[in-house]
Design a protein around this motif. Structure first.
Motif, PDB file in Angstrom:
ATOM      1  N   LYS A  68       2.904   8.738   5.860  1.00 22.27           N
ATOM      2  CA  LYS A  68       4.204   9.073   6.445  1.00 22.27           C
ATOM      3  C   LYS A  68       5.308   8.191   5.823  1.00 22.27           C
ATOM      4  CE  LYS A  68       6.130  11.700   9.528  1.00 22.27           C
ATOM      5  NZ  LYS A  68       6.099  13.153   9.385  1.00 22.27           N
ATOM      6  N   ALA A  69       5.018   6.885   5.719  1.00 20.94           N
ATOM      7  CA  ALA A  69       6.013   5.968   5.153  1.00 20.94           C
ATOM      8  C   ALA A  69       6.260   6.285   3.673  1.00 20.94           C
ATOM      9  CB  ALA A  69       5.532   4.527   5.313  1.00 20.94           C
ATOM     10  N   ALA A  70       5.217   6.618   2.954  1.00 24.51           N
ATOM     11  CA  ALA A  70       5.371   6.947   1.529  1.00 24.51           C
ATOM     12  C   ALA A  70       6.188   8.224   1.359  1.00 24.51           C
ATOM     13  CB  ALA A  70       3.987   7.096   0.877  1.00 24.51           C
ATOM     14  N   MET A  71       5.951   9.207   2.224  1.00 26.87           N
ATOM     15  CA  MET A  71       6.726  10.448   2.152  1.00 26.87           C
ATOM     16  C   MET A  71       8.194  10.161   2.437  1.00 26.87           C
ATOM     17  SD  MET A  71       4.514  13.579   3.818  1.00 26.87           S
ATOM     18  CE  MET A  71       4.096  12.836   5.370  1.00 26.87           C
ATOM     19  N   VAL A 130       0.837  -1.199   0.000  1.00 31.57           N
ATOM     20  CA  VAL A 130       0.000   0.000   0.000  1.00 31.57           C
ATOM     21  C   VAL A 130       0.877   1.256   0.000  1.00 31.57           C
ATOM     22  CG1 VAL A 130      -1.723   1.290   1.310  1.00 31.57           C
ATOM     23  CG2 VAL A 130      -1.896  -1.200   1.153  1.00 31.57           C
ATOM     24  N   VAL A 131       1.948   1.209   0.768  1.00 31.52           N
ATOM     25  CA  VAL A 131       2.868   2.355   0.800  1.00 31.52           C
ATOM     26  C   VAL A 131       3.430   2.614  -0.597  1.00 31.52           C
ATOM     27  CG1 VAL A 131       5.099   3.169   1.680  1.00 31.52           C
ATOM     28  CG2 VAL A 131       3.442   2.117   3.240  1.00 31.52           C
ATOM     29  N   THR A 132       3.736   1.551  -1.312  1.00 31.29           N
ATOM     30  CA  THR A 132       4.260   1.712  -2.677  1.00 31.29           C
ATOM     31  C   THR A 132       3.230   2.390  -3.578  1.00 31.29           C
ATOM     32  OG1 THR A 132       5.684  -0.209  -2.430  1.00 31.29           O
ATOM     33  CG2 THR A 132       5.164   0.468  -4.681  1.00 31.29           C
ATOM     34  N   ILE A 133       1.974   2.000  -3.426  1.00 29.84           N
ATOM     35  CA  ILE A 133       0.914   2.622  -4.234  1.00 29.84           C
ATOM     36  C   ILE A 133       0.861   4.128  -3.961  1.00 29.84           C
ATOM     37  CG2 ILE A 133      -1.601   2.784  -4.497  1.00 29.84           C
ATOM     38  CD1 ILE A 133      -1.671  -0.292  -3.997  1.00 29.84           C
ATOM     39  N   VAL A 134       0.914   4.478  -2.677  1.00 29.20           N
ATOM     40  CA  VAL A 134       0.815   5.897  -2.327  1.00 29.20           C
ATOM     41  C   VAL A 134       2.091   6.643  -2.722  1.00 29.20           C
ATOM     42  CG1 VAL A 134       0.543   7.528  -0.400  1.00 29.20           C
ATOM     43  CG2 VAL A 134      -0.892   5.472  -0.520  1.00 29.20           C
ATOM     44  N   LYS A 135       3.218   5.975  -2.598  1.00 31.83           N
ATOM     45  CA  LYS A 135       4.482   6.597  -3.019  1.00 31.83           C
ATOM     46  C   LYS A 135       4.440   6.912  -4.517  1.00 31.83           C
ATOM     47  CE  LYS A 135       8.147   4.190  -3.772  1.00 31.83           C
ATOM     48  NZ  LYS A 135       9.296   3.286  -3.680  1.00 31.83           N
ATOM     49  N   ASP A 136       3.969   5.970  -5.303  1.00 27.52           N
ATOM     50  CA  ASP A 136       3.859   6.204  -6.749  1.00 27.52           C
ATOM     51  C   ASP A 136       2.896   7.351  -7.046  1.00 27.52           C
ATOM     52  OD1 ASP A 136       5.626   4.159  -7.094  1.00 27.52           O
ATOM     53  OD2 ASP A 136       4.134   2.672  -7.716  1.00 27.52           O
ATOM     54  N   SER A 165      11.341  10.474  -0.022  1.00 28.09           N
ATOM     55  CA  SER A 165      12.241  11.525   0.464  1.00 28.09           C
ATOM     56  C   SER A 165      12.047  12.862  -0.244  1.00 28.09           C
ATOM     57  CB  SER A 165      13.711  11.081   0.374  1.00 28.09           C
ATOM     58  OG  SER A 165      14.062  10.791  -0.956  1.00 28.09           O
ATOM     59  N   GLY A 166      10.791  13.163  -0.503  1.00 28.92           N
ATOM     60  CA  GLY A 166      10.480  14.485  -1.067  1.00 28.92           C
ATOM     61  C   GLY A 166      10.419  15.516   0.039  1.00 28.92           C
ATOM     62  N   ASP A 167      10.461  16.761  -0.315  1.00 29.32           N
ATOM     63  CA  ASP A 167      10.444  17.822   0.675  1.00 29.32           C
ATOM     64  C   ASP A 167       9.007  18.332   0.810  1.00 29.32           C
ATOM     65  OD1 ASP A 167      11.247  19.611   2.524  1.00 29.32           O
ATOM     66  OD2 ASP A 167      12.056  21.060   1.082  1.00 29.32           O
ATOM     67  N   TYR A 168       8.215  17.603   1.588  1.00 29.58           N
ATOM     68  CA  TYR A 168       6.818  17.956   1.731  1.00 29.58           C
ATOM     69  C   TYR A 168       6.604  18.735   3.017  1.00 29.58           C
ATOM     70  CZ  TYR A 168       6.479  13.960  -1.399  1.00 29.58           C
ATOM     71  OH  TYR A 168       6.655  13.084  -2.416  1.00 29.58           O
ATOM     72  N   ARG A 169       5.601  19.564   2.971  1.00 31.52           N
ATOM     73  CA  ARG A 169       5.098  20.140   4.201  1.00 31.52           C
ATOM     74  C   ARG A 169       3.873  19.318   4.594  1.00 31.52           C
ATOM     75  NH1 ARG A 169       3.383  26.404   5.379  1.00 31.52           N
ATOM     76  NH2 ARG A 169       3.244  26.120   7.636  1.00 31.52           N
ATOM     77  N   ALA A 170       3.864  18.784   5.788  1.00 29.47           N
ATOM     78  CA  ALA A 170       2.755  17.942   6.234  1.00 29.47           C
ATOM     79  C   ALA A 170       1.970  18.653   7.331  1.00 29.47           C
ATOM     80  CB  ALA A 170       3.285  16.610   6.751  1.00 29.47           C
ATOM     81  N   LEU A 171       0.684  18.810   7.112  1.00 27.99           N
ATOM     82  CA  LEU A 171      -0.208  19.410   8.101  1.00 27.99           C
ATOM     83  C   LEU A 171      -1.260  18.376   8.470  1.00 27.99           C
ATOM     84  CD1 LEU A 171      -0.670  22.907   6.377  1.00 27.99           C
ATOM     85  CD2 LEU A 171       0.856  22.332   8.283  1.00 27.99           C
ATOM     86  N   GLU A 172      -1.396  18.119   9.764  1.00 29.08           N
ATOM     87  CA  GLU A 172      -2.256  17.029  10.219  1.00 29.08           C
ATOM     88  C   GLU A 172      -3.541  17.594  10.843  1.00 29.08           C
ATOM     89  OE1 GLU A 172       0.103  14.340  12.670  1.00 29.08           O
ATOM     90  OE2 GLU A 172       1.887  14.829  11.502  1.00 29.08           O
ATOM     91  N   TYR A 173      -4.676  17.064  10.385  1.00 34.78           N
ATOM     92  CA  TYR A 173      -5.959  17.593  10.859  1.00 34.78           C
ATOM     93  C   TYR A 173      -6.661  16.589  11.772  1.00 34.78           C
ATOM     94  CZ  TYR A 173      -7.822  14.726   7.031  1.00 34.78           C
ATOM     95  OH  TYR A 173      -8.128  13.679   6.196  1.00 34.78           O
ATOM     96  N   PRO A 174      -7.322  17.094  12.816  1.00 37.80           N
ATOM     97  CA  PRO A 174      -8.059  16.207  13.734  1.00 37.80           C
ATOM     98  C   PRO A 174      -9.491  15.972  13.260  1.00 37.80           C
ATOM     99  CG  PRO A 174      -8.054  18.433  14.622  1.00 37.80           C
ATOM    100  CD  PRO A 174      -7.323  18.501  13.293  1.00 37.80           C
ATOM    101  N   LEU A 216       2.325   9.888  -5.065  1.00 34.95           N
ATOM    102  CA  LEU A 216       3.029  11.134  -4.721  1.00 34.95           C
ATOM    103  C   LEU A 216       3.989  11.542  -5.835  1.00 34.95           C
ATOM    104  CD1 LEU A 216       3.910  10.675  -0.919  1.00 34.95           C
ATOM    105  CD2 LEU A 216       2.043  12.006  -1.924  1.00 34.95           C
ATOM    106  N   THR A 217       4.641  10.553  -6.428  1.00 31.19           N
ATOM    107  CA  THR A 217       5.555  10.837  -7.524  1.00 31.19           C
ATOM    108  C   THR A 217       4.800  11.464  -8.691  1.00 31.19           C
ATOM    109  OG1 THR A 217       6.929   8.977  -6.867  1.00 31.19           O
ATOM    110  CG2 THR A 217       7.217   9.788  -9.112  1.00 31.19           C
ATOM    111  N   GLU A 218       3.615  10.940  -8.935  1.00 28.30           N
ATOM    112  CA  GLU A 218       2.811  11.432 -10.059  1.00 28.30           C
ATOM    113  C   GLU A 218       2.268  12.835  -9.786  1.00 28.30           C
ATOM    114  OE1 GLU A 218      -0.385   8.697 -10.945  1.00 28.30           O
ATOM    115  OE2 GLU A 218      -1.515  10.327 -11.883  1.00 28.30           O
ATOM    116  N   ILE A 219       1.810  13.061  -8.550  1.00 28.37           N
ATOM    117  CA  ILE A 219       1.123  14.317  -8.220  1.00 28.37           C
ATOM    118  C   ILE A 219       2.107  15.428  -7.843  1.00 28.37           C
ATOM    119  CG2 ILE A 219      -0.526  15.380  -6.614  1.00 28.37           C
ATOM    120  CD1 ILE A 219      -1.819  13.452  -8.568  1.00 28.37           C
TER     121      ILE A 219
END
Ligand SMILES: [Zn+2]
Length: 251
Positions: A159-162, A123-129, A166-175, A131-134
């Protein structure tokens, strides 16, 4: 009935307030929603503002949402999934995001593969791919200890996909569920996690319309499952204010 005795998000002096225009600096933004509706509840105001200012927004919906009414004969799982996807598309259209910007991963509602699942790496690989696309600059994802298994799993996956990419993302977490059923241990406690509140006053009407587009979750639209899930007025009240809360780990 908020169960947050130690933090009053509305008044704490430790919270940094963000004007609506702050979102411009987020750049191209990805919203990751564990379920269809979390994008509107947690980030509907931010999404509307981002689009108003011309930022690109893409949305990744992780689970199929098919567990909300498990006994409905009128809406068996596939039909319920389709309904919830169409509600998500309608909600995001209200917020200014077109259907071609939305991706549905369709993992099983209530069983999104977390870090202890055999499927986690795949699943992490799917999300990583993805992220690469987007290539987003900012990612809005659930709070790391939001008390719902799918929300926790979603945070772990993203988190694991990011990390892997190793991209330089800004991560904002919502409750989301933090408001309703958090234990003290679920609350932000890391010294390097900052709390922000984004002023969304000018987007409130859009946000509330988007939430209402998820009719299966807030009305009696599906009327043949007495055990079906509904967002109560009490829960919805956490999401009708002039601010949205975002947690950010400062590196
Ligand atoms: Zn959710």
């Amino acid at each position: 009935m908020s169960n947050l005795p130690q933090i009053s998000f509305a008044n704490s002096s430790e919270i940094e307030s963000w004007a609506a225009e702050t979102v411009i600096s987020w750049g191209k933004t990805l919203v990751v929603a564990p379920h269809p509706d979390d994008e509107s509840l947690g980030c509907g105001g931010a999404v509307a503002l981002l689009r108003k200012f011309g930022n690109e927004v893409t949305v990744l919906t992780v689970s199929d949402g098919a567990l909300s009414h498990p006994n409905s004969k009128k809406f068996p799982p596939e039909r319920l999934r389709d309904l919830r996807e169409s509600e998500t598309i309608a909600a995001l259209e209200i917020l200014g995001v077109s259907a071609d910007k939305i991706t549905f991963l369709r993992f099983p509602d209530g069983n999104v593969p977390g870090e202890h699942s055999d499927d986690f790496a795949a699943v992490v690989t799917i999300v990583k791919d993805y992220l690469t696309e987007i290539s987003p600059q900012t990612i809005l994802l659930p709070w790391r200890r939001d008390p719902h298994p799918d929300h926790l799993a979603t945070w772990q996956i993203v988190k694991a996909a990011m990390f892997e990419r190793s991209g330089d993302y800004r991560a904002l977490e919502y409750p989301i569920w933090l408001w309703e059923r958090a234990e003290n241990a679920d609350l932000p406690r890391e010294k390097n996690v900052k709390i922000h509140r984004l002023k969304i006053k000018e987007a409130i009407v859009q946000k509330q319309s988007a939430i209402r587009a998820h009719a299966s979750q807030i009305t009696g639209l599906i009327d043949d499952d007495p055990n079906g899930f509904q967002l109560s007025a009490e829960v919805l009240a956490h999401f009708d204010g002039e601010f949205e809360i975002y947690f950010e780990e400062i590196k």
